[in-house]
Enzyme design. Sequence first.
Site, PDB file in Angstrom:
ATOM      1  CG  MET A 195      -1.973  -1.050   1.234  1.00 22.82           C
ATOM      2  SD  MET A 195      -2.926  -1.098   2.781  1.00 22.82           S
ATOM      3  CE  MET A 195      -1.840  -2.070   3.819  1.00 22.82           C
ATOM      4  CG  ASN A 222       5.388   3.467  -0.137  1.00 21.64           C
ATOM      5  OD1 ASN A 222       4.625   4.419  -0.016  1.00 21.64           O
ATOM      6  ND2 ASN A 222       6.072   3.238  -1.239  1.00 21.64           N
ATOM      7  CD  GLU A 223       1.718  -0.450   6.190  1.00 18.68           C
ATOM      8  OE1 GLU A 223       2.483  -1.415   6.440  1.00 18.68           O
ATOM      9  OE2 GLU A 223       1.284   0.316   7.072  1.00 18.68           O
ATOM     10  CB  ILE A 224       7.503  -2.985   2.312  1.00 17.07           C
ATOM     11  CG1 ILE A 224       7.957  -1.530   2.444  1.00 17.07           C
ATOM     12  CG2 ILE A 224       8.371  -3.730   1.305  1.00 17.07           C
ATOM     13  CD1 ILE A 224       7.775  -0.687   1.215  1.00 17.07           C
TER      14      ILE A 224
END
Length: 566
Positions: free
Chosen positions: A298, A365-367
């Site tokens: 995300m 950022n959700e990695i």
Amino acid sequence: MLFPLAINAQKSDEIFRAAGSPHNPKVQISFNRYYTSEGLAALGKKIADAHPNLVKRQSIGKSAFGKDIWMLAITNYKVGDADRKPGFYVDGNIHSNEIQGGEISIYTAWYLTENFGDNDYITKMLNDRVFYIVPTINPDARNNYMKEPNTGSSPRSGMIPLDDDRDGLFDEDGYDDLDGDGSITQMRRKSPNGTMIIDPTDPRKMIGVGPDDVVTAQRYEFLGSEGIDNDGDGRINEDTHGYYDPNRDWGWKWQPDYIQRGAYKYPFSLPENRAVADFVLKHPNIAGAQSFHNSGGMILRGPGAQEDLSTYNRQDIRIYDAIGKKGEKMIPGYRYLTVYKDLYSVFGGELDWFYGSRGVYTFTNEIFTPFAYYKDKNGGRNQTYDFDKDLLMNDAFTSWKTFNHPTYGEVEIGGFKKNFGRATPGFLLEEEAHRNMAFTFYHAYHMPNLSIPTIEEKKLSGGLKEITVSIQNDRLMPTHASQDLKYKITRPDYVSISGVNVIAGMHVLDDDFNVTEEQKTNPAKMRVANIPGNSIIKIRWIVKGNSKYTITVDSAKGGVVTKKSN
């Protein structure tokens, strides 16, 4: 006697460079693995030592347990004043198990320094901008996750304990690594009333059975994560590795722990966040920021809570949208989302503090996303077993084995290890780092970029002259976000003229109809509230005297630009 052969780095004539990679790196780093806090610090020092004209390394503070929080300030120090260039802040690993941010941050620092002078885009970026990169802002918790027995999701946060079950005790009955493999996996037990059986096609898997199914295979019941009853209260894992959440500690719309679990004593009561805030407050040139978490694939913007919806106005959301939607293209499988609307409410989050308190355009950022397993948007978590078998050669799964549990008797322990699921697998990590870095560069590219394209002169009577100066900002971001303008967070921009006697100074509101607004006080130094993105503003002076003069544009977030008359 046998002597080991020295193993040296490969020679340049043994390598054919891949597109997008450094030409001849001074620092060799493997990006298919994760590094402890000490490992990240050592890599940062190697990068700084190898590139002294591009990197200044400093500790911005200490963690709760006294570890340095290292920051790399990266720019071309031979060009301009580093403190006056538009600044971009990057951090990772605010949550202990959300480790990829450390490697992405180091990759970004490495890529910037190793490509400077060879890649025109990077060279111009470092001539014009400064990057402040903090690979881990939670070094204690990073090491705890890596070095101590944990699940893939524990400990999620900091290292100051939280009383999860509110019994006045802290971590008195946490996870126990019963098989000693460093990961907290699952426990199962044979039971005639169990609702699970072993999948006949894959002995690693358990599949459910319904109450009316005719089952001849051995039934099992799940008992939860590995653990024993340490405190003798008849329960297991009821107070498991709870810690205060650093991403509920920032000083914007903060709420106490009894309203939002994880908040500590007061805003910035955690030393790691306070160190970051102190650094940011001392650097008003920071115009953009990026924080790396995991997981889910995300690209997130604020607001964190609906109560804060009015903070983000339409003008700034258009800028967020333009950058975020570009990110969806650059990082396949990622979605551009709003925290409160698409996930859950967060009070006292880093995203909102950077934007709400400092007027800095910021993304989290959700990695990693399961899309990466087979590059299949319809895949997801159901493919984890296949991915482990097909591409990891069963390395991510601890096979089931028996254990004599003091409470449950004979059980079986097994399951996925803590380094799988949320953490990107090694062979995919460099791609993940590069794509997220490129998104960061796109964001940084669109910080204000000021120039003085034209200076027009017009002779007037009485020995006077009219000078009209155009100031252009050819990037998306204005010199002041709407939030900045609303609360006057950052000082105004200044456009000044020197070398002449200034009679009057004015803002040109409409050049076609000659509509101006005079600044009667100190007209040689015109105050400009904002220079919008992708726009030109004009300043006009009536002057007398010398034909040689200098125009200077001085913006906290847009940098300093000068131009001399012909």
